[in-house]
Write a protein that holds these residues in place. Structure first.
Motif, short mmCIF file in Angstrom:
data_model
loop_
_atom_site.label_atom_id
_atom_site.label_comp_id
_atom_site.label_asym_id
_atom_site.label_seq_id
_atom_site.Cartn_x
_atom_site.Cartn_y
_atom_site.Cartn_z
N TRP A 520 14.79 108.40 96.67
CA TRP A 520 15.59 108.02 95.51
C TRP A 520 15.73 109.21 94.55
N LYS A 521 16.94 109.45 94.09
CA LYS A 521 17.19 110.62 93.24
C LYS A 521 17.05 110.32 91.76
N GLY A 522 16.85 109.06 91.40
CA GLY A 522 16.70 108.70 90.00
C GLY A 522 17.85 107.86 89.52
N PRO A 523 17.81 107.42 88.26
CA PRO A 523 18.89 106.60 87.69
C PRO A 523 20.22 107.34 87.68
N SER A 526 26.17 109.52 85.65
CA SER A 526 27.63 109.67 85.67
C SER A 526 28.01 110.59 86.81
N ALA A 527 29.32 110.69 87.05
CA ALA A 527 29.83 111.61 88.05
C ALA A 527 30.91 112.47 87.38
N SER A 533 35.97 115.08 94.88
CA SER A 533 34.58 115.45 95.19
C SER A 533 33.70 115.27 93.96
N PRO A 534 33.41 114.03 93.63
CA PRO A 534 32.57 113.79 92.46
C PRO A 534 31.14 114.31 92.68
N VAL A 535 30.54 114.81 91.66
CA VAL A 535 29.16 115.28 91.70
C VAL A 535 28.32 114.35 90.84
N PRO A 536 27.50 113.49 91.44
CA PRO A 536 26.72 112.54 90.64
C PRO A 536 25.64 113.25 89.82
N ILE A 537 25.32 112.68 88.69
CA ILE A 537 24.26 113.18 87.83
C ILE A 537 23.18 112.09 87.74
N TYR A 538 21.96 112.49 87.97
CA TYR A 538 20.84 111.54 87.96
C TYR A 538 19.91 111.84 86.79
N GLY A 539 19.42 110.78 86.16
CA GLY A 539 18.51 110.94 85.06
C GLY A 539 17.05 110.83 85.49
N LYS A 540 16.18 110.75 84.50
CA LYS A 540 14.74 110.65 84.74
C LYS A 540 14.24 109.25 84.37
#
Length: 798
Positions: A520-523, A526-527, A533-540
């Motif tokens: 799991w990369k985290g919450p 946004s993308a 080619s969306p780049v997802p952003i993961y939080g902590k």
């Protein structure tokens, strides 16, 4: 995560333990006919003992011996040759009161007490063995289910010349082979030597070669408390822990130390035998048991397989001489005077005085009801057993039931498995308390959160059916601290249920993710970037909550899983619940478990090297708590979160960034999981002799450390569970078996070495027990050691 599988039996919410009570007369005057059985049942007995052979057979054996000895003396005077021992002819109808019938199920056969298998005279030991074999064979032919065999005449095997105990054990081994379906109970006193009544025709006086070195139990006033247990252990060891061999334990008037009572509790008790000397007399002259005896009886009757109770020589069965007379029925409702505790003035002698015996006989003759007084009292005790504890109710059917540990990483658990450990009344309350305290501290210390809106981000790693998710939401409501909850679960079946809970119970406020927590990369926040080619952003995550603990804390790979998900934890203020856990162990005697595992080993090559999850019940703790050497000791500890540098080294090894080959302590790996290996060597002091059948393992965990506000802790250790998490039932102990039992004498030391090993693909344990005795100042001698146990073949896959 807990370690229970499906229930072996349906627990009973409440019950009154059933006392199966038998009647035994050492000199039963009449055969046990249907009439005798009917009369015994009418009074309240469940079973009756019966001798296998009759006085006719006894006298025939005595005549055979006398004739042989006479011929022997004549031959020796003439030629000096010794004729072979005589062979006892087959039974005749007059030789036995038994015959195949339906009523045999209510009869316990009793082998002849006048034989002496321990005799130093080869003739007497040979004849005794023949008698036993004839009786066993005939009882088995008739269809008898249970037989009592009087114990050895001599309990010591430590003298140079005495081989009586080995002769006895060898005879029992042979008897087990002859009666291949018979259940056999060896009658033996709890300690010391039973008062042996003079028996007409006893074979012991016929022995011709009484060795001067043979110990005479009456010659010494010193009582070796563990001598009778030692003899029993020797017999069952020779018989290879045969599951059809059990103990008929004689209960004395004076009970021994708790340590010996606990030792016998661990053994396969089939019968508890009470004689008139086991009882006291109250002011009304009625037989009663003292408080200590009542407590022992209650404890023993709480066994998974409670022993039967045998009232021996308490008087004849009422009504045999006058079937028309009214006899009392033992219904458990005697008069108050009949069950009142004995006064302090009652005789407390180890056995009845001559005056007591005469008084007992006189009262039996004058009052017919006295012949059932002991039975009436025992039925009263049955009706007034103390209620079971919450743990006893939950554990009904689980005691000493061996289960292979769960493999939650490789197996997807069934819903009913989750359901069993969700019934725990304590565990989830404690988790909720830990989350509440963590949220309260977070708010009071004004820590920044990982969500821009100020809510504390909580991830339940390994959500199962969602009980911890529910508790996290309740903790938020209780504290008033806003939270954002993520439920991460790899089990695709549980994932469906989590989504349903979110729709129906959680108000769609939970983010449900199907993923192995380590991947799991985290919450997801946004993308950005081009639409194509969306780049997802993961939080902590601020708080990671998990219930990955196993019976030994780390045996279900909690360290590896939490290492794998730590990359999503906020690096500065992130909290892990639990924050740490420790593994603890102690050596135990567990003959029932050893016998069970030995049977499994016939068809399962890994049976003796599997660490089992088991609700330990019929066991004895072997170690004595002394300064610096407690009975249960800590082996190692894991803490979370780990320092970032430790995880960085592990990642470098995993990606080949560290030079070197072979990888870590185990060949074939790259050493990435080396930081989760452990080794411990612990020393235990054992005052009393015993046998190690394996190692019991427990754990303690700190869910959250609130500093001055204290810790929220869990414990499965029997000596700390009440203080830290009373009535918690989610985790049973773990049991590391020894392939072969390891015997040690009084005043020994046991050294336990245990390893947690890994080759980066699986995790397993290895264990070794050594026994030492002091032979001089600061000098020990190793008495023996076990084979190294290893669960590598059944290790937990990562």
């Amino acid at each position: 995560m807990t370690s229970q599988n499906l229930e072996p039996e349906s627990p009973v919410e409440d019950y009154t333990p059933t006392f199966y009570i038998g009647h035994h007369e050492s000199k039963r005057p009449l055969p046990v006919t249907d009439f005798v059985l009917r009369q015994a049942h009418d009074v309240g007995y469940d079973m009756v003992t019966s001798p296998i052979t009759s006085p006719y057979f006894h006298s025939r054996v005595l005549t055979l011996i006398s004739t042989y000895l006479s011929e022997l003396s004549q031959n020796e005077s003439k030629s000096g040759s010794i004729p072979p021992a005589p062979i006892i002819p087959p039974l005749d109808p007059v030789d036995t009161p038994l015959t195949p019938s339906d009523s045999l199920s209510q009869i316990i056969a009793y082998s002849s007490p006048w034989i002496d298998l321990c005799s130093p005279d080869p003739l007497i030991s040979n004849i005794s063995r023949q008698v036993l074999n004839i009786e066993i064979a005939y009882a088995a032919f008739c269809g008898v289910g249970h037989i009592i065999i009087p114990g050895p005449r001599n309990y010591s095997s430590g003298t140079n010349e005495n081989n009586g105990l080995i002769q006895y054990a060898r005879a029992i081994q042979e008897a087990l082979a002859i009666g291949s379906y018979l259940q056999m109970a060896i009658q033996i006193p709890m300690y010391g030597h039973e008062e042996v009544k003079e028996m007409t025709g006893d074979l012991q006086p016929f022995a011709r070669t009484l060795d001067a070195t043979t110990p005479n139990p009456k010659a010494s006033k010193h009582i070796d408390l563990f001598e009778t247990w030692d003899a029993w252990n020797f017999i069952r060891s020779v018989c290879k822990y045969n599951s059809r061999l059990s103990v008929g334990l004689g209960i004395p008037r004076h009970l021994p130390l708790d340590s010996l009572q606990s030792r016998w509790f661990a053994e396969p008790l089939r019968l508890l035998s009470f004689t008139p000397s086991s009882f006291l007399k109250n002011k009304g002259g009625h037989p009663v048991l003292g408080k200590a005896h009542q407590a022992l009886l209650s404890r023993y009757m709480r066994s998974k397989h409670p022993p039967w109770l045998l009232l021996s020589d308490v008087g004849p069965i009422p009504g045999l001489d006058d079937p028309t007379a009214l006899t009392p029925v033992a219904d458990g409702f005697p008069s108050p005077s009949a069950v009142a505790d004995a006064s302090r003035s009652s005789s407390m002698s180890a056995s009845p005085t001559p005056a007591e015996s005469a008084d007992h006989t006189t009262k039996q003759k004058s009052k017919s009801k006295d012949s059932a007084a002991h039975l009436i009292y025992m039925r009263y005790l049955q009706r007034n057993q103390p209620p079971r504890t919450a743990i006893e109710k939950f554990g009904s059917g689980y005691q000493d039931y061996l289960q292979a540990p769960l493999q939650p990483l490789t197996d997807n658990l069934e819903s009913v498995t989750y359901e069993v450990f969700e019934k725990d009344p304590v565990k989830y309350d404690w988790y909720e308390r830990a989350i509440e305290e963590a949220l309260s501290d977070w708010a009071s210390q004004k820590k920044p959160t990982s969500n821009l809106n100020g809510s504390v981000v909580i991830a339940v790693a390994g959500s199962g059916r969602g009980p911890l998710v529910t508790r996290a939401l309740k903790a938020s409501q209780t504290t008033g601290v806003a939270v954002e909850v993520w439920a991460v679960e790899k089990n695709p079946n549980a994932y469906v249920l989590l989504q349903r809970h979110n729709e129906e119970d959680w108000g769609r406020v939970v983010n449900v993710v199907k993923s192995d927590m380590r991947a799991w990369k985290g919450p997801l926040r946004s993308a950005s970037g081009a639409a194509a080619s969306p780049v997802p952003i993961y939080g902590k995550v601020d708080i990671i909550v998990s219930e990955l603990l196993g019976s030994f804390a780390d045996n279900e790979l909690s360290p590896e899983c939490l290492d794998g998900v730590q990359h999503v934890l906020a690096p500065q203020f992130g909290i892990s619940i639990p924050s740490s856990y420790t593994a603890h162990l102690t050596p135990i005697l567990a003959p029932r478990l050893h016998s069970d595992i030995s049977q499994r080993a016939i068809t399962d090559t890994t049976a003796t090297e599997t660490p089992y999850v088991v609700m330990l019940h019929a066991i004895d703790y072997l170690a004595t708590s002394v300064p610096d050497h407690p009975r249960i000791q800590q082996a190692w500890e894991f803490t979370h979160p780990l320092p970032a540098s430790t995880l960085a080294i592990a990642e470098a090894r995993r990606s080949g960034g560290v030079s070197g080959g072979g990888g870590g302590s185990m060949a074939g790996g790259d050493g990435a999981n080396e930081h989760n290996t452990r080794y411990s060597r612990l020393n235990f002091v054992c005052k009393d002799r015993g046998v190690v059948n394996g190692i019991a393992g427990y754990f303690e965990a700190v869910l959250y450390d609130g500093g001055e506000n204290g810790k929220v802790e869990l414990s499965t250790r029997p000596d700390t569970i009440d203080a830290k998490s009373k009535d918690m039932i989610s985790w049973f102990p773990i049991f590391f078996p020894l392939k072969n039992p390891l015997y040690f004498p009084d005043d020994s030391e046991l050294e336990i070495s245990v390893w947690r090993q890994t080759d980066d693909r699986k995790v397993w344990y290895e264990w070794l027990v050594e026994a030492f005795v002091m032979v001089g100042p600061n000098k020990r001698m190793r008495l023996g050691m076990s084979e190294v146990g290893s669960s590598r073949k059944v290790g937990c896959l990562m």
